[in-house]
Scaffold this active site. Structure first.
Site, PDB file in Angstrom:
ATOM      1  N   TYR A  74       0.838  -1.205   0.000  1.00 52.59           N
ATOM      2  CA  TYR A  74       0.000   0.000   0.000  1.00 52.59           C
ATOM      3  C   TYR A  74       0.870   1.251   0.000  1.00 52.59           C
ATOM      4  CZ  TYR A  74      -3.938   3.065   0.996  1.00 52.59           C
ATOM      5  OH  TYR A  74      -4.888   4.035   0.908  1.00 52.59           O
ATOM      6  N   PHE A 126      -7.908  19.666 -26.280  1.00 52.84           N
ATOM      7  CA  PHE A 126      -8.211  18.244 -26.223  1.00 52.84           C
ATOM      8  C   PHE A 126      -9.403  18.108 -25.287  1.00 52.84           C
ATOM      9  CE2 PHE A 126      -8.045  13.880 -24.766  1.00 52.84           C
ATOM     10  CZ  PHE A 126      -8.034  13.230 -25.986  1.00 52.84           C
ATOM     11  N   THR A 127     -10.332  17.207 -25.633  1.00 50.65           N
ATOM     12  CA  THR A 127     -11.613  17.120 -24.930  1.00 50.65           C
ATOM     13  C   THR A 127     -11.486  17.152 -23.403  1.00 50.65           C
ATOM     14  OG1 THR A 127     -11.448  14.748 -25.250  1.00 50.65           O
ATOM     15  CG2 THR A 127     -12.847  15.952 -26.790  1.00 50.65           C
ATOM     16  N   ASP A 217       1.212  18.855 -22.274  1.00 47.86           N
ATOM     17  CA  ASP A 217       0.506  17.592 -22.371  1.00 47.86           C
ATOM     18  C   ASP A 217       1.474  16.729 -23.176  1.00 47.86           C
ATOM     19  OD1 ASP A 217      -0.917  15.358 -23.087  1.00 47.86           O
ATOM     20  OD2 ASP A 217      -2.804  16.424 -23.358  1.00 47.86           O
ATOM     21  N   LYS A 260      -0.837   5.923 -24.355  1.00 47.94           N
ATOM     22  CA  LYS A 260      -0.354   6.207 -25.719  1.00 47.94           C
ATOM     23  C   LYS A 260       1.137   5.828 -25.820  1.00 47.94           C
ATOM     24  CE  LYS A 260      -4.423   8.127 -25.331  1.00 47.94           C
ATOM     25  NZ  LYS A 260      -4.728   9.536 -25.199  1.00 47.94           N
ATOM     26  N   ARG A 385     -15.031  11.533 -37.472  1.00 42.09           N
ATOM     27  CA  ARG A 385     -14.608  12.794 -36.888  1.00 42.09           C
ATOM     28  C   ARG A 385     -15.132  13.902 -37.785  1.00 42.09           C
ATOM     29  NH1 ARG A 385     -10.283  13.264 -33.154  1.00 42.09           N
ATOM     30  NH2 ARG A 385     -11.265  12.419 -31.312  1.00 42.09           N
ATOM     31  N   PHE A 452     -21.884  11.258 -30.735  1.00 38.20           N
ATOM     32  CA  PHE A 452     -21.204  10.269 -31.597  1.00 38.20           C
ATOM     33  C   PHE A 452     -21.026   8.912 -30.923  1.00 38.20           C
ATOM     34  CE2 PHE A 452     -17.068  10.707 -29.489  1.00 38.20           C
ATOM     35  CZ  PHE A 452     -17.200  11.958 -28.896  1.00 38.20           C
TER      36      PHE A 452
HETATM   37  C1  PLP Z   1      -5.715  10.466 -24.507  1.00 40.91           C
HETATM   38  C2  PLP Z   1      -5.279  11.817 -24.262  1.00 40.91           C
HETATM   39  C3  PLP Z   1      -5.595  12.496 -23.062  1.00 40.91           C
HETATM   40  C4  PLP Z   1      -6.486  11.907 -21.985  1.00 40.91           C
HETATM   41  O1  PLP Z   1      -5.918  10.798 -21.414  1.00 40.91           O
HETATM   42  P1  PLP Z   1      -6.759   9.566 -20.837  1.00 40.91           P
HETATM   43  O2  PLP Z   1      -5.720   8.601 -20.415  1.00 40.91           O
HETATM   44  O3  PLP Z   1      -7.635   9.060 -21.939  1.00 40.91           O
HETATM   45  O4  PLP Z   1      -7.550  10.077 -19.675  1.00 40.91           O
HETATM   46  C5  PLP Z   1      -5.113  13.770 -22.907  1.00 40.91           C
HETATM   47  N1  PLP Z   1      -4.376  14.380 -23.852  1.00 40.91           N
HETATM   48  C6  PLP Z   1      -4.070  13.769 -25.003  1.00 40.91           C
HETATM   49  C7  PLP Z   1      -3.250  14.487 -26.012  1.00 40.91           C
HETATM   50  C8  PLP Z   1      -4.509  12.475 -25.257  1.00 40.91           C
HETATM   51  O5  PLP Z   1      -4.206  11.896 -26.429  1.00 40.91           O
END
Ligand code: PLP
Length: 461
Positions: A74, A126-127, A217, A260, A385, A452
């Site tokens: 832990y 980014f969303t 990011d 990623k 998209r 979508f």
């Molecule tokens: C996928 C992604 C995110 C969000 O990450 P999650 O692991 O899906 O929460 C943020 N920024 C970029 C550029 C991404 O490709």
């Protein structure tokens, strides 16, 4: 022939996962049952799954071995220590806050740095990133260069920040209303387009002089490093590991989705230099994720992640093959005259559905129709998209008509072979040869938000 060899995979296959080969009749039934929405297909009905490259990478034997080695304590887990040292060595940040995935890190960063009324400039939204900035009371301002919005522009660094746009935000609102610049490497929503080292340096110098932080990011920083090596003067002789360290040197911290570049199926982190920011982040981490030595991950997840981070830069061959495979598919389509967004980005190919299916008006969803037709033709799953993803204008209730009406073919890392790319290219080309056989769609169910994901359709006959 030479071109094919130059990116060949630096691995061989030790274990295989069978995938189902379906008949056209089976696929016609499956897409009908899915309401002509590829998000609603069952994965077992998909032959080649190019829906996303998020969390779909194949781990190496060393990463799988790492799972057994994970320390599930832990507190004070050895796997956490390994992760801290991997992030430090590869990204150069001292302080590590482990989260369940990228958005967990974005949430914490936004909450501790943004005050209501602040402005957060960034290179295209980014969303999840924008959501958390706004959830914390900030306003996102897009300061990406104009070329990012032009699919036919072959500028090498379409992800760059426009310094005039950034300066306009700072001059209008004052530097004290801009807590940080949200700087994304290899901009996802622009199709995986990179930022240049010169731009990273310039933005960091501009911000440092005004007391504004630069938060990357860095989710796709590895792929960005590859494009800098290939496209920016003076970097051809530098290793990907060196370039990545230089990228992060022009920042105060980063959020990363490890689903990623980092070659794992789940995980992420926030990494910073300032111990004071790290202290605040850890205080939030224990409330929203978990104790500071595991955050949102199990010990084995952290172990596999630590190994994935080292592996992605151990040799330049990995990223060359990763981006090489994307370019291979892109070049095959370009050669056949298929209209796609150029230059080919780091993680996928974007088909220009409006040009491929000119007979389908926007209100009958050309990209949605093309994605469904591609699945029926070959079992390849892509995603829309375009107008469906863009949703409706809340004021007028009309469809938002985006500049680009695209179908995205996203390539998972180390998962598919060149033959799978050939099958995909052949299927796209054959649809392009007989576009009139693809008809439009209309809604049978339209969700109010993020339509979508769950919308269903029927063919217009
Ligand atoms: C996928 C992604 C995110 C969000 O990450 P999650 O692991 O899906 O929460 C943020 N920024 C970029 C550029 C991404 O490709």
């Amino acid at each position: 022939m030479v071109e094919k060899r130059s990116w060949a995979e630096p691995w061989k296959i030790k274990m295989v996962e069978p995938i189902k080969m379906t008949s056209r009749e089976e696929r016609e039934r499956a897409i009908r049952e899915a309401g002509y929405n590829t998000f609603l297909l069952q994965s077992e009905d998909v032959y080649i799954d190019l829906l996303t490259d998020s969390g779909t990478s194949a781990m190496s034997e060393n990463q799988w071995a790492g799972l057994m080695y994970g320390d599930e304590a832990y507190a004070g887990s050895r796997s956490f220590k390994n992760l801290v040292s991997a992030v430090h060595d590869v990204y150069g940040y001292e302080e590590l806050i482990p989260t369940h995935q990228g958005r967990g890190a974005e949430h914490i960063l936004s909450q501790i740095l943004i005050s209501p009324g602040d402005y957060v400039p960034g290179n295209m939204y980014f969303t999840t990133t924008r959501y958390h900035q706004e959830f914390a009371g900030g306003t996102f301002v897009d300061v990406i260069v104009d070329e990012a919005h032009r699919p036919d522009s072959i500028e090498p660094f379409k992800g760059n920040i426009d310094l005039d746009k950034l300066a306009a935000v700072v001059d209008t609102h004052g530097a004290d209303k801009v807590p940080y610049v949200s700087f994304e490497t290899n901009v996802n929503m622009a199709g995986g387009q990179p930022v240049s080292m010169a731009n990273l340096r310039e933005v960091y110098e501009y911000c440092s002089a005004r007391g504004i932080l630069v938060m990357l990011d860095a989710t796709r920083a590895l792929e960005n490093a590859y494009f800098i090596q290939q496209r920016e003067g003076g970097y051809l002789d530098k290793s990907i590991a060196e370039i990545l360290r230089e990228i992060t040197s022009y920042s105060d911290g980063a959020t990363v989705s490890s689903k990623k570049d980092n070659l794992v199926n789940i995980g992420g982190f926030l990494a910073v230099r300032d111990p004071e920011i790290a202290r605040k982040a850890r205080a939030m981490l224990v409330v929203f994720e978990g104790l500071h030595t595991y955050g949102g991950m199990s010990g084995r997840d952290m172990e596999a992640l630590a190994r994935g981070i080292r592996e992605m830069v151990a040799s330049d061959d990995h990223v060359r093959a990763r981006v090489g495979q994307v370019e291979y598919l892109g070049n095959a389509l370009i050669k056949a005259g298929v209209p796609i967004v150029k230059p080919v980005g780091g993680h996928g190919i974007f088909l220009d559905a409006a040009s491929i299916l000119p007979h389908i008006p926007m209100e009958h969803f050309p990209a949605q129709s093309l994605a469904a037709a591609l699945y029926v033709d070959s079992g390849v799953r892509a995603m829309e998209r375009g107008i469906v993803s863009a949703g409706r204008d809340p004021e007028t209730g009309e469809h938002r008509v985006p500049k680009l009406e695209l179908v995205r073919l996203t390539i998972p890392r180390r998962v598919y072979t060149q033959a799978h790319m050939d099958v995909t290219a052949e299927s796209v080309m054959s649809l392009c040869e007989r576009p009139e056989q693809v008809g439009g769609l209309r809604f049978t169910y339209e969700p109010e938000v993020l339509r979508f994901f769950q919308a269903t359709f029927e063919p217009i006959v």
